[in-house]
Design a protein around this motif. Sequence first.
Motif, mmCIF file in Angstrom:
data_model
loop_
_atom_site.group_PDB
_atom_site.id
_atom_site.type_symbol
_atom_site.label_atom_id
_atom_site.label_comp_id
_atom_site.label_asym_id
_atom_site.label_seq_id
_atom_site.Cartn_x
_atom_site.Cartn_y
_atom_site.Cartn_z
ATOM 1 N N PHE A 44 0.834 -1.201 0.000
ATOM 2 C CA PHE A 44 0.000 0.000 0.000
ATOM 3 C C PHE A 44 0.871 1.255 0.000
ATOM 4 O O PHE A 44 0.642 2.194 -0.764
ATOM 5 C CB PHE A 44 -0.913 -0.024 1.225
ATOM 6 N N LEU A 45 1.897 1.246 0.855
ATOM 7 C CA LEU A 45 2.781 2.411 0.927
ATOM 8 C C LEU A 45 3.500 2.619 -0.401
ATOM 9 O O LEU A 45 3.626 3.754 -0.879
ATOM 10 C CB LEU A 45 3.802 2.237 2.049
ATOM 11 N N ALA A 46 3.956 1.524 -1.015
ATOM 12 C CA ALA A 46 4.688 1.655 -2.276
ATOM 13 C C ALA A 46 3.784 2.232 -3.364
ATOM 14 O O ALA A 46 4.163 3.170 -4.077
ATOM 15 C CB ALA A 46 5.236 0.297 -2.694
ATOM 16 N N VAL A 47 2.558 1.677 -3.464
ATOM 17 C CA VAL A 47 1.644 2.155 -4.508
ATOM 18 C C VAL A 47 1.282 3.613 -4.261
ATOM 19 O O VAL A 47 1.266 4.438 -5.180
ATOM 20 C CB VAL A 47 0.384 1.260 -4.548
ATOM 21 N N THR A 48 0.989 3.959 -2.984
ATOM 22 C CA THR A 48 0.624 5.349 -2.676
ATOM 23 C C THR A 48 1.778 6.295 -2.992
ATOM 24 O O THR A 48 1.558 7.409 -3.464
ATOM 25 C CB THR A 48 0.245 5.498 -1.198
ATOM 26 N N ALA A 49 3.016 5.854 -2.705
ATOM 27 C CA ALA A 49 4.163 6.724 -2.977
ATOM 28 C C ALA A 49 4.218 7.083 -4.456
ATOM 29 O O ALA A 49 4.455 8.240 -4.816
ATOM 30 C CB ALA A 49 5.455 6.032 -2.547
ATOM 31 N N PHE A 50 3.961 6.092 -5.312
ATOM 32 C CA PHE A 50 3.986 6.392 -6.746
ATOM 33 C C PHE A 50 2.780 7.218 -7.150
ATOM 34 O O PHE A 50 2.888 8.101 -8.002
ATOM 35 C CB PHE A 50 4.041 5.104 -7.560
ATOM 36 N N MET A 51 1.605 6.954 -6.508
ATOM 37 C CA MET A 51 0.409 7.689 -6.871
ATOM 38 C C MET A 51 0.565 9.170 -6.503
ATOM 39 O O MET A 51 0.158 10.051 -7.254
ATOM 40 C CB MET A 51 -0.799 7.101 -6.151
ATOM 41 N N LEU A 52 1.169 9.437 -5.361
ATOM 42 C CA LEU A 52 1.359 10.833 -4.937
ATOM 43 C C LEU A 52 2.542 11.476 -5.648
ATOM 44 O O LEU A 52 2.845 12.637 -5.411
ATOM 45 C CB LEU A 52 1.581 10.905 -3.426
ATOM 46 N N GLY A 53 3.234 10.694 -6.489
ATOM 47 C CA GLY A 53 4.373 11.262 -7.203
ATOM 48 C C GLY A 53 5.573 11.509 -6.306
ATOM 49 O O GLY A 53 6.368 12.405 -6.575
ATOM 50 N N ARG A 54 5.700 10.759 -5.215
ATOM 51 C CA ARG A 54 6.841 10.922 -4.320
ATOM 52 C C ARG A 54 7.572 9.594 -4.156
ATOM 53 O O ARG A 54 7.515 8.986 -3.094
ATOM 54 C CB ARG A 54 6.382 11.388 -2.921
ATOM 55 N N PRO A 55 8.216 9.124 -5.224
ATOM 56 C CA PRO A 55 8.854 7.804 -5.102
ATOM 57 C C PRO A 55 9.939 7.753 -4.044
ATOM 58 O O PRO A 55 10.320 6.674 -3.605
ATOM 59 C CB PRO A 55 9.447 7.534 -6.492
ATOM 60 N N ASP A 56 10.442 8.923 -3.574
ATOM 61 C CA ASP A 56 11.455 8.877 -2.519
ATOM 62 C C ASP A 56 10.859 8.390 -1.199
ATOM 63 O O ASP A 56 11.584 7.975 -0.305
ATOM 64 C CB ASP A 56 12.120 10.240 -2.332
ATOM 65 N N PHE A 57 9.502 8.423 -1.106
ATOM 66 C CA PHE A 57 8.873 7.917 0.108
ATOM 67 C C PHE A 57 8.888 6.393 0.162
ATOM 68 O O PHE A 57 8.383 5.808 1.117
ATOM 69 C CB PHE A 57 7.430 8.420 0.215
ATOM 70 N N LEU A 58 9.449 5.765 -0.869
ATOM 71 C CA LEU A 58 9.583 4.306 -0.846
ATOM 72 C C LEU A 58 10.425 3.846 0.338
ATOM 73 O O LEU A 58 10.335 2.687 0.739
ATOM 74 C CB LEU A 58 10.236 3.814 -2.143
ATOM 75 N N ASP A 59 11.237 4.740 0.894
ATOM 76 C CA ASP A 59 12.032 4.428 2.084
ATOM 77 C C ASP A 59 11.194 3.752 3.153
ATOM 78 O O ASP A 59 11.634 2.834 3.830
ATOM 79 C CB ASP A 59 12.609 5.714 2.677
ATOM 80 N N LEU A 60 9.957 4.271 3.289
ATOM 81 C CA LEU A 60 9.070 3.743 4.324
ATOM 82 C C LEU A 60 8.711 2.300 4.070
ATOM 83 O O LEU A 60 8.774 1.462 4.973
ATOM 84 C CB LEU A 60 7.791 4.564 4.289
ATOM 85 N N ALA A 61 8.313 2.027 2.807
ATOM 86 C CA ALA A 61 7.971 0.654 2.452
ATOM 87 C C ALA A 61 9.183 -0.245 2.669
ATOM 88 O O ALA A 61 9.070 -1.372 3.168
ATOM 89 C CB ALA A 61 7.504 0.595 1.000
ATOM 90 N N LEU A 62 10.349 0.298 2.345
ATOM 91 C CA LEU A 62 11.589 -0.461 2.507
ATOM 92 C C LEU A 62 11.832 -0.772 3.984
ATOM 93 O O LEU A 62 12.207 -1.899 4.341
ATOM 94 C CB LEU A 62 12.743 0.378 1.951
ATOM 95 N N ALA A 63 11.587 0.235 4.835
ATOM 96 C CA ALA A 63 11.787 0.014 6.280
ATOM 97 C C ALA A 63 10.891 -1.110 6.766
ATOM 98 O O ALA A 63 11.332 -2.010 7.488
ATOM 99 C CB ALA A 63 11.482 1.301 7.043
ATOM 100 N N TYR A 64 9.610 -1.084 6.337
ATOM 101 C CA TYR A 64 8.702 -2.145 6.762
ATOM 102 C C TYR A 64 9.144 -3.491 6.222
ATOM 103 O O TYR A 64 9.145 -4.487 6.946
ATOM 104 C CB TYR A 64 7.281 -1.851 6.275
ATOM 105 N N ALA A 65 9.515 -3.504 4.929
ATOM 106 C CA ALA A 65 9.905 -4.772 4.326
ATOM 107 C C ALA A 65 11.097 -5.368 5.056
ATOM 108 O O ALA A 65 11.201 -6.585 5.227
ATOM 109 C CB ALA A 65 10.229 -4.568 2.849
#
Lengths: 93, 331
Positions: A44-65
């Motif tokens: 969800f976080l990864a998809v939302t990050a791309f939807m909001l146009g902020r792929p740098d927020f992928l850090d969060l998804a990475l932290a969870y993963a």
Amino acid sequence: MIFYPVLFALIATMALALARALLGPSLYDRVLAVNMFGTKTVLFLAVTAFMLGRPDFLDLALAYAAINFIGVLAVLQFFQSREIRQRYERQGR
Amino acid sequence: MTLIFGVFLLILLVIVALAIVRSEDLFAAVMLSGIFSLLMAVNFFLLDAADVALTEAAVGAGVATVLFLGALALTGKEEARHTVSPGGRWLALGVSFATASLLFYASLENPHIGDGSAPVHQHVAPWYLANTLPLIDIPNVVTAVLGSFRGFDTLGEVFVVFTAGIGVMSILGVRHSLVELSGAELDARQRSLRHHLIPRIVGRGMVPLIMLFALYVQFHGEYSPGGGFQAGAIAAAAIILYSLLEGDDRGRELLPEWLLRLMVAGGALLYGGVGLACVLLGGNFLDYSVLATVPSAGQHLGLLLIELGVGITVTGVLISVFHAFARRASR
């Protein structure tokens, strides 16, 4: 937008996992439900990050993963040590 | 559309919260609180608060469940039975109802989400947004506010973490007279997950990666979501993972108690020391501009050092708390 159907599907899965965590009945159902909920959160976080146009927020998804499975390992160790202690106490009596 | 998702996730959050309160099985409550934390992080994320969401992720996913389980190992599995008189029940209902109606009444006057004319966006926020780049020269405004503009508040937060760590250690870490461990107990204590091959191999492979990620979050906090608090929690998660896989005794060999105490105190000391250094160099307390010849370079240096202090303290406190629980449970 391809993102909305994906998010809908993810939220539906999250709701289903939540239902399993609430209903139980066994402890392992709950453990699995939490683990699955965590995986869906990563997506969800990864998809939302791309939807909001902020792929740098992928850090969060990475932290969870990276660290989401530690909780599950802790649960396994909790059960194992409790089992051993119970067996030991039974032998002692 | 994002609003609909947000509302749905908030409803799930309320359901989970009610279930945690209702559940008498404490283990189920721990599992549900894990889900609560995940939902909270998603909600923060949808509100565009990535730094807060990362904190919630680092603490909720890595550390909180482990600490809850550590507490659970010391207590029973079921909630203690307690009886409340009917009068007490009605009183509790009345108080809750009154508070809830007050909050609802207050929320009617609240500005809408993202309303630019809301009072909170009129006071200092525009000044922070306008001055982060010229004064501090970093893109992440949150780090600038947290570390520099409001560095004094953050110093207070670090000391709160420091005090909390001391509190937990003084309650749980009281030295008992050492009991001779019998064979089975020693076995239970040392076994951990060491004999489970797959978690051990995969987990051991993950430890350096998590540590690397913690360092990235620590030192890249000026440019992307992150900073000392998040990095500290992630680094602690890596060490806790190692302790879970290899046994608490080996985890304690890796980071002995004196080193942890040094970390807990040293991080806070580093933060305060940077503040004092600023005073000695002729500036105000925690005014990093005087640390280098170019003010913005001084700000960079100051932020780097205080974030390092925060990270060290948070790591030390979380690992100490974990060890305190684990040692109590193994006796």
